[in-house]
Design a protein around this motif. Sequence first.
Motif, PDB file in Angstrom:
ATOM      1  N   VAL A  31      47.656 -26.518  13.746  1.00  0.00           N
ATOM      2  CA  VAL A  31      46.896 -27.712  14.114  1.00  0.00           C
ATOM      3  C   VAL A  31      46.681 -27.759  15.633  1.00  0.00           C
ATOM      4  CG1 VAL A  31      46.888 -30.240  14.153  1.00  0.00           C
ATOM      5  CG2 VAL A  31      47.649 -29.028  12.105  1.00  0.00           C
ATOM      6  N   ILE A  32      47.731 -27.446  16.395  1.00  0.00           N
ATOM      7  CA  ILE A  32      47.605 -27.443  17.858  1.00  0.00           C
ATOM      8  C   ILE A  32      46.594 -26.388  18.304  1.00  0.00           C
ATOM      9  CG2 ILE A  32      48.830 -26.911  20.008  1.00  0.00           C
ATOM     10  CD1 ILE A  32      51.320 -28.208  18.663  1.00  0.00           C
ATOM     11  N   LYS A  33      46.671 -25.217  17.685  1.00  0.00           N
ATOM     12  CA  LYS A  33      45.718 -24.140  18.006  1.00  0.00           C
ATOM     13  C   LYS A  33      44.281 -24.603  17.744  1.00  0.00           C
ATOM     14  CE  LYS A  33      44.729 -19.279  16.844  1.00  0.00           C
ATOM     15  NZ  LYS A  33      43.375 -19.429  16.230  1.00  0.00           N
ATOM     16  N   ARG A  34      44.098 -25.273  16.606  1.00  0.00           N
ATOM     17  CA  ARG A  34      42.754 -25.745  16.261  1.00  0.00           C
ATOM     18  C   ARG A  34      42.276 -26.814  17.234  1.00  0.00           C
ATOM     19  NH1 ARG A  34      38.381 -23.640  14.654  1.00  0.00           N
ATOM     20  NH2 ARG A  34      37.082 -24.915  13.311  1.00  0.00           N
ATOM     21  N   MET A  35      43.150 -27.741  17.601  1.00  0.00           N
ATOM     22  CA  MET A  35      42.755 -28.794  18.550  1.00  0.00           C
ATOM     23  C   MET A  35      42.397 -28.195  19.903  1.00  0.00           C
ATOM     24  SD  MET A  35      45.172 -32.146  17.787  1.00  0.00           S
ATOM     25  CE  MET A  35      46.727 -31.329  18.141  1.00  0.00           C
ATOM     26  N   GLU A  37      41.254 -25.221  20.474  1.00  0.00           N
ATOM     27  CA  GLU A  37      39.977 -24.506  20.343  1.00  0.00           C
ATOM     28  C   GLU A  37      38.797 -25.482  20.329  1.00  0.00           C
ATOM     29  OE1 GLU A  37      41.552 -20.729  17.609  1.00  0.00           O
ATOM     30  OE2 GLU A  37      40.554 -22.451  16.687  1.00  0.00           O
ATOM     31  N   CYS A  38      39.008 -26.634  19.691  1.00  0.00           N
ATOM     32  CA  CYS A  38      37.921 -27.586  19.509  1.00  0.00           C
ATOM     33  C   CYS A  38      37.692 -28.478  20.721  1.00  0.00           C
ATOM     34  CB  CYS A  38      38.202 -28.471  18.290  1.00  0.00           C
ATOM     35  SG  CYS A  38      38.169 -27.602  16.712  1.00  0.00           S
ATOM     36  N   ASN A  39      38.763 -28.751  21.465  1.00  0.00           N
ATOM     37  CA  ASN A  39      38.649 -29.710  22.553  1.00  0.00           C
ATOM     38  C   ASN A  39      39.341 -29.185  23.805  1.00  0.00           C
ATOM     39  OD1 ASN A  39      38.723 -31.983  24.268  1.00  0.00           O
ATOM     40  ND2 ASN A  39      38.762 -33.383  22.521  1.00  0.00           N
ATOM     41  N   PRO A  40      38.580 -28.821  24.830  1.00  0.00           N
ATOM     42  CA  PRO A  40      39.164 -28.300  26.071  1.00  0.00           C
ATOM     43  C   PRO A  40      40.145 -29.273  26.728  1.00  0.00           C
ATOM     44  CG  PRO A  40      36.778 -27.986  26.057  1.00  0.00           C
ATOM     45  CD  PRO A  40      37.107 -28.856  24.882  1.00  0.00           C
ATOM     46  N   LEU A  41      39.980 -30.586  26.479  1.00  0.00           N
ATOM     47  CA  LEU A  41      40.876 -31.578  27.077  1.00  0.00           C
ATOM     48  C   LEU A  41      42.303 -31.435  26.546  1.00  0.00           C
ATOM     49  CD1 LEU A  41      38.582 -34.748  27.007  1.00  0.00           C
ATOM     50  CD2 LEU A  41      39.193 -33.367  28.998  1.00  0.00           C
ATOM     51  N   VAL A  42      42.439 -31.060  25.276  1.00  0.00           N
ATOM     52  CA  VAL A  42      43.773 -30.848  24.712  1.00  0.00           C
ATOM     53  C   VAL A  42      44.435 -29.661  25.404  1.00  0.00           C
ATOM     54  CG1 VAL A  42      45.086 -30.280  22.630  1.00  0.00           C
ATOM     55  CG2 VAL A  42      43.119 -31.821  22.478  1.00  0.00           C
ATOM     56  N   LYS A  43      43.670 -28.607  25.593  1.00  0.00           N
ATOM     57  CA  LYS A  43      44.206 -27.406  26.245  1.00  0.00           C
ATOM     58  C   LYS A  43      44.572 -27.669  27.692  1.00  0.00           C
ATOM     59  CE  LYS A  43      43.198 -22.492  26.872  1.00  0.00           C
ATOM     60  NZ  LYS A  43      42.202 -21.414  26.627  1.00  0.00           N
ATOM     61  N   ARG A  44      43.770 -28.480  28.370  1.00  0.00           N
ATOM     62  CA  ARG A  44      43.968 -28.706  29.798  1.00  0.00           C
ATOM     63  C   ARG A  44      45.040 -29.757  30.100  1.00  0.00           C
ATOM     64  NH1 ARG A  44      38.920 -31.116  32.751  1.00  0.00           N
ATOM     65  NH2 ARG A  44      39.879 -33.092  32.105  1.00  0.00           N
ATOM     66  N   ASN A  45      45.114 -30.814  29.286  1.00  0.00           N
ATOM     67  CA  ASN A  45      45.898 -31.991  29.657  1.00  0.00           C
ATOM     68  C   ASN A  45      47.187 -32.211  28.877  1.00  0.00           C
ATOM     69  OD1 ASN A  45      43.915 -32.588  31.498  1.00  0.00           O
ATOM     70  ND2 ASN A  45      43.001 -34.246  30.327  1.00  0.00           N
ATOM     71  N   VAL A  46      47.393 -31.502  27.765  1.00  0.00           N
ATOM     72  CA  VAL A  46      48.507 -31.847  26.882  1.00  0.00           C
ATOM     73  C   VAL A  46      49.542 -30.724  26.816  1.00  0.00           C
ATOM     74  CG1 VAL A  46      49.183 -32.605  24.567  1.00  0.00           C
ATOM     75  CG2 VAL A  46      46.934 -33.254  25.487  1.00  0.00           C
ATOM     76  N   ASN A  47      50.805 -31.090  27.030  1.00  0.00           N
ATOM     77  CA  ASN A  47      51.935 -30.177  26.813  1.00  0.00           C
ATOM     78  C   ASN A  47      52.656 -30.591  25.542  1.00  0.00           C
ATOM     79  OD1 ASN A  47      51.665 -28.574  29.141  1.00  0.00           O
ATOM     80  ND2 ASN A  47      52.657 -30.144  30.387  1.00  0.00           N
ATOM     81  N   PHE A  48      53.003 -29.606  24.697  1.00  0.00           N
ATOM     82  CA  PHE A  48      53.689 -29.872  23.440  1.00  0.00           C
ATOM     83  C   PHE A  48      55.125 -29.357  23.503  1.00  0.00           C
ATOM     84  CE2 PHE A  48      49.199 -29.723  22.319  1.00  0.00           C
ATOM     85  CZ  PHE A  48      49.065 -30.814  21.482  1.00  0.00           C
TER      86      PHE A  48
END
Length: 329
Positions: A31-35, A37-48
């Motif tokens: 799910v994280i991988k998909r998010m 891929e779909c939304n650059p903001l998740v990749k840039r702003n969110v740490n899991f």
Amino acid sequence: FWVSEQVETWSGTASVSVFVPDVDFTIALLVIKRMRECNPLVKRNVNFHFLYPIDMPPILTEFEFKASKRDCMDIENYNIELVYQIRTQDLSLTLYKLKYPQNILRNIARDECSSKYTFTPDIDMIATPKLHENLVKFLENESVENCDKCAYIVPTYEIALKEKNPLDKLNLLKYIKRRKARVFHVRAFNLNQANSRLSTWEVPPNSTDINVMYNINEYVQLWEPIYITKTLQLPKFDERFIGYGYTRNTQVLEMSVAGYTWLVLDTPFLSHRGFQSSKGRSRVRRKQIWENLKKFKGFRKELSKKYGIGSSDPRFGGKKDKKKSKKKG
């Protein structure tokens, strides 16, 4: 899956902790991988950050799920489909009974966030647009900067399932008038937000800027406001409270005893999908609430001793003094 919606309104960085027992680790990664891929903001702003029980370590399964372009529009159903495909029936039953470690997860997210201020909503509480930018401006005020033990409350409202989240306070007030929005947990457990006195808050704002609208001068048992406050002196969430009930309010109680001041902000709010009801509580959840209630009584005694305040204080279960008026004549 809520992260994909969070980043659309919260432009700042976010620290997200995820509970991943067994194959839920695989589901989370997909799910994280998909998010991302779909939304650059998740990749840039969110740490899991991941947490799992010692006796249910993460399992990475070989699983191929063909995602369509449509899945970017519906991360939630993508998540649901993965759960259906990857979890066994026995595992689903085990996880249903497993105690969700809310306070540990909250502490992990906070510890991995370097921000001077802490804001810890639940993952399904969605911010109003530009809340981050407006908060940054507000927190730069000298009076705010100089208060180490001020907690700024952001009201939380339930939004009817078929409605979109209101974009501003005026929009929310129209929802409330049409009974499409109401105070969070007002039916499920009224004490959750009652002390915030949100009927006072429900008036049109004087400005689009964030300001303090009023103070809350008294603590009431089991109050659970969502707030922004400085991280440095803030007590941790007590990690002995696992499962549902008496989790977030343990921190609120200790903050009250430690001398924090509560201030309600006038324009921002959080939106929670759907109206909540106590009727939806399962037997498992009710049992967890009862177990945590027993722990809570001991927790209050510990705070009384730690802060040198007598157990007769109403915050520790003591009764308020009631003075009887005498009639003359």
